[in-house]
Scaffold this active site. Structure first.
Site, mmCIF file in Angstrom:
data_model
loop_
_atom_site.group_PDB
_atom_site.id
_atom_site.type_symbol
_atom_site.label_atom_id
_atom_site.label_comp_id
_atom_site.label_asym_id
_atom_site.label_seq_id
_atom_site.Cartn_x
_atom_site.Cartn_y
_atom_site.Cartn_z
ATOM 1 N N ASP A 154 0.761 31.732 34.825
ATOM 2 C CA ASP A 154 -0.273 31.088 36.168
ATOM 3 C C ASP A 154 -1.324 31.932 36.090
ATOM 4 O O ASP A 154 -2.993 31.170 37.315
ATOM 5 C CB ASP A 154 0.803 31.356 37.426
ATOM 6 C CG ASP A 154 1.003 32.823 38.213
ATOM 7 O OD1 ASP A 154 0.872 33.420 36.836
ATOM 8 O OD2 ASP A 154 1.107 33.050 39.004
ATOM 9 N N ASP A 183 4.610 29.455 32.610
ATOM 10 C CA ASP A 183 5.218 30.466 34.232
ATOM 11 C C ASP A 183 5.701 29.587 35.835
ATOM 12 O O ASP A 183 4.655 28.619 35.736
ATOM 13 C CB ASP A 183 3.581 31.163 34.788
ATOM 14 C CG ASP A 183 3.733 32.189 34.395
ATOM 15 O OD1 ASP A 183 4.610 33.503 35.056
ATOM 16 O OD2 ASP A 183 2.886 33.237 34.417
ATOM 17 N N LYS A 229 9.073 31.445 33.060
ATOM 18 C CA LYS A 229 8.996 32.757 33.651
ATOM 19 C C LYS A 229 8.931 32.737 34.456
ATOM 20 O O LYS A 229 8.555 32.358 35.917
ATOM 21 C CB LYS A 229 7.794 33.630 32.410
ATOM 22 C CG LYS A 229 6.756 35.201 33.135
ATOM 23 C CD LYS A 229 6.519 35.724 32.304
ATOM 24 C CE LYS A 229 4.900 35.633 32.405
ATOM 25 N NZ LYS A 229 4.813 35.709 33.700
ATOM 26 N N GLU A 257 8.278 36.292 38.272
ATOM 27 C CA GLU A 257 8.405 37.589 38.520
ATOM 28 C C GLU A 257 9.313 38.143 39.530
ATOM 29 O O GLU A 257 9.365 37.691 40.373
ATOM 30 C CB GLU A 257 6.466 37.510 38.858
ATOM 31 C CG GLU A 257 5.576 37.499 38.181
ATOM 32 C CD GLU A 257 4.259 37.384 38.796
ATOM 33 O OE1 GLU A 257 4.336 38.262 40.084
ATOM 34 O OE2 GLU A 257 3.392 36.748 38.228
ATOM 35 N N GLU A 268 4.366 44.808 32.937
ATOM 36 C CA GLU A 268 2.771 44.735 33.293
ATOM 37 C C GLU A 268 2.475 45.948 34.024
ATOM 38 O O GLU A 268 2.642 45.959 34.515
ATOM 39 C CB GLU A 268 2.845 43.295 33.957
ATOM 40 C CG GLU A 268 0.794 43.175 33.839
ATOM 41 C CD GLU A 268 0.342 41.937 34.637
ATOM 42 O OE1 GLU A 268 1.046 41.330 35.064
ATOM 43 O OE2 GLU A 268 -0.986 41.676 34.885
HETATM 44 O O1 KIV Z 1 -0.257 34.484 33.615
HETATM 45 C C1 KIV Z 1 -0.169 35.107 33.093
HETATM 46 O O2 KIV Z 1 -0.827 35.025 32.315
HETATM 47 C C2 KIV Z 1 0.897 36.794 32.689
HETATM 48 C C3 KIV Z 1 0.764 37.577 31.478
HETATM 49 C C4 KIV Z 1 -0.453 38.142 31.956
HETATM 50 C C5 KIV Z 1 1.372 38.359 31.508
HETATM 51 O O3 KIV Z 1 1.774 36.846 33.433
#
Ligand code: KIV
Length: 269
Positions: A49, A88, A118, A120, A187
């Site tokens: 994202d 994401d 993915k 968070e 991260e």
């Molecule tokens: O959104 C993204 O690019 C990420 C990476 C930095 C891991 O979550």
């Protein structure tokens, strides 16, 4: 029968099996053309994202809508053959409840053809991660500096500078692994904490601004290509795309203005 052999895509179990083994190579990508290049070298590609900031000029990732992730996710799946594609889940699309997360994650998987999503969050997302994985949605977790919570964290700040906070980060890693995440992005945490997390969990850790000892690494493609004016301090810049694009554009503009722009017959190869 086609003479071309079909390339098999990397799978979630293939990535999970790399814990403690050959380091996992990953990068972000948002389009079919860059993804096709990255696909030759990356084990998985993240449609992050971060595209809200990198591609669409947003100040943070908070404003990224689900449909935008789906549009870019589709392009990356189309442009690739080998890498596992992870998309994401944007802010607001999964936090409310496991049911909402399932509905939106299923939409992402159906409409993009990606292999995993993915999201968070550590301990607080464990119930949702379990709900999704038990229903066929592979989840990559993301802990430490979680950009979607930047308003709560007071900005994009390295985590774990105070050693007293380490147990909470390690608990986050253990909770997402126990809930069924197949890998976890770590991260922006201090290096010794990242190393402790990698030692504590049985799933691969994917570092970004964390530690070279993580089980794999990820960078934002445009950062490492030198395309952004600003890049985080921890990023090694491998390319100089910004200056070379600028040179190409200014050469073109000059040729158009001084009428030295070539006619087609001068360009045909
Ligand atoms: O959104 C993204 O690019 C990420 C990476 C930095 C891991 O979550």
């Amino acid at each position: 029968m086609s003479s071309q052999t079909k390339i098999r895509r990397n799978t979630v179990p293939m990535i999970a099996a790399r814990k403690g083994g050959e380091p996992i190579v990953s990068l972000t990508s948002y389009h079919a053309h860059t993804a096709a290049i990255v696909d030759k070298y990356a084990d998985f590609i993240l449609v992050g994202d971060s595209l809200g900031m990198v591609m669409h000029g947003m100040d943070s990732t908070v404003g990224v809508p689900l449909d935008l992730m789906i549009m870019h996710g589709r392009a990356v799946v189309r442009g690739t053959q080998k890498a596992l594609i992870v998309v994401d889940m944007p802010f607001g699309s999964y936090e409310e409840s496991p049911g909402v997360a399932f509905r939106n994650a299923a939409k992402v998987m159906k409409e993009t053809g990606c292999g995993a999503i993915k999201l968070e969050g550590g301990k607080r997302m464990a119930e949702t991660i379990r709900f999704l994985t038990e229903r066929g949605i592979p989840v990559m977790a993301h802990i430490g500096l979680t950009p979607q919570s930047s308003h709560v964290m007071g900005g994009f700040k390295t985590q774990g500078r105070d050693e007293d906070t380490w147990p909470a980060h390690i608990e986050d890693a253990l909770a997402v692994a126990k809930a069924g995440a197949f890998a976890v992005v770590v991260e922006g945490v201090v290096e010794p904490l990242a190393d402790e997390i990698t030692a504590a969990v049985e799933i691969p850790t994917i570092g970004i601004g964390a530690s070279k000892n993580c089980d794999g690494q990820i960078l934002v493609l445009e950062d490492m290509l030198g395309l952004n004016e600003w890049t985080p301090k921890f990023v090694k810049v491998y390319g100089d795309l910004g200056p070379s694009i600028e040179k190409a554009v200014s050469d073109y503009a000059e040729e158009v203005r001084d009428r030295s722009f070539p006619g087609p017959e001068q360009v045909y190869k």
